[in-house]
Scaffold this motif. Sequence first.
Motif, short mmCIF file in Angstrom:
data_model
loop_
_atom_site.label_atom_id
_atom_site.label_comp_id
_atom_site.label_asym_id
_atom_site.label_seq_id
_atom_site.Cartn_x
_atom_site.Cartn_y
_atom_site.Cartn_z
N VAL A 66 -23.03 38.68 50.23
CA VAL A 66 -22.10 38.04 49.33
C VAL A 66 -22.39 36.54 49.71
O VAL A 66 -22.91 36.20 50.73
CB VAL A 66 -20.57 38.26 49.38
N LYS A 67 -21.93 35.69 49.13
CA LYS A 67 -22.35 34.02 49.22
C LYS A 67 -20.91 33.51 49.57
O LYS A 67 -21.10 32.50 50.16
CB LYS A 67 -22.82 33.18 47.95
N ASP A 68 -19.71 34.08 49.50
CA ASP A 68 -18.55 33.24 49.88
C ASP A 68 -18.33 33.27 51.48
O ASP A 68 -18.72 34.07 52.22
CB ASP A 68 -17.31 34.40 49.53
N GLN A 69 -18.34 32.06 51.69
CA GLN A 69 -18.47 31.61 53.21
C GLN A 69 -17.30 32.12 54.21
O GLN A 69 -17.58 32.64 55.35
CB GLN A 69 -18.28 30.08 53.25
N LEU A 72 -18.29 35.83 54.68
CA LEU A 72 -19.43 35.90 55.56
C LEU A 72 -18.86 35.49 56.93
O LEU A 72 -19.38 36.15 58.18
CB LEU A 72 -20.44 35.01 55.34
N SER A 157 -36.00 27.44 43.09
CA SER A 157 -35.10 27.90 41.71
C SER A 157 -35.46 27.52 40.43
O SER A 157 -35.17 28.16 39.62
CB SER A 157 -33.60 27.26 42.22
#
Length: 242
Positions: A66-69, A72, A157
Amino acid sequence: MKILTITGLGPGDPSLLTLAAVDAIQESTVVSYPVSTRGGDSLAEKIASKWITKDKKKLPLHFPMVKDQSTLKSAWRVAGNELMKMVEKGERVVFLAQGDISLFSTGSYLSKELEKHHPECLVKLIPGVTSFSAAAAKSKLPLAFQEEQLLVLPVPSSSEELKVMLSDAALKKRVVVLLKLGKNWEWVKPLLEELDLIKQSVFAERIGFSDQKILRASELSSGTRPYFSLLLIRQSWPFIMP
């Protein structure tokens, strides 16, 4: 002294483990490895399974994709604490990471977590073979000669960003390695065709695994590719060659 080892396993082929990695696993009493889902399988464990004998304790650690800080950071903290519990019990602990521990690796985050919150522990890092160096060897495409430069990065990107980067690479005689190709192949292929680079690019997928694929990018159809895929792009060769 409290010691913990983090070792790279290479891209997937067990025969590409370094002697140092094999020694670390064989000398350990606890083998730890990442899993993306709780109770799920671990590619790292599978790669090293030949050397994970029945007498060793296994410690899977959950590292969510996931990207949620906050999620993580919580996972890193839990993993670091779990590993230290084993170290403090006197266990010889090795943590397994795919590829090289310094390149987009779970091992890097874990190393920094331990450095920050458990400075009393000596963390030993063992490098591993990268997927792109293995792909270069398999395809017999040298990554760099003489004064050439090498640029390694995830796919940019946007097509405009990649176009500018490839143009700059051509001017500087820079070989480009694009990682994490995956779904980006849908727009990267048309761009390579537009720039007349499609025949100068090598595609590699799941290097080191039984279903690995290496071919000229021009031979690859459009569409989404697996996460573990990459491109090697060489736009020129040195003036003096055998």
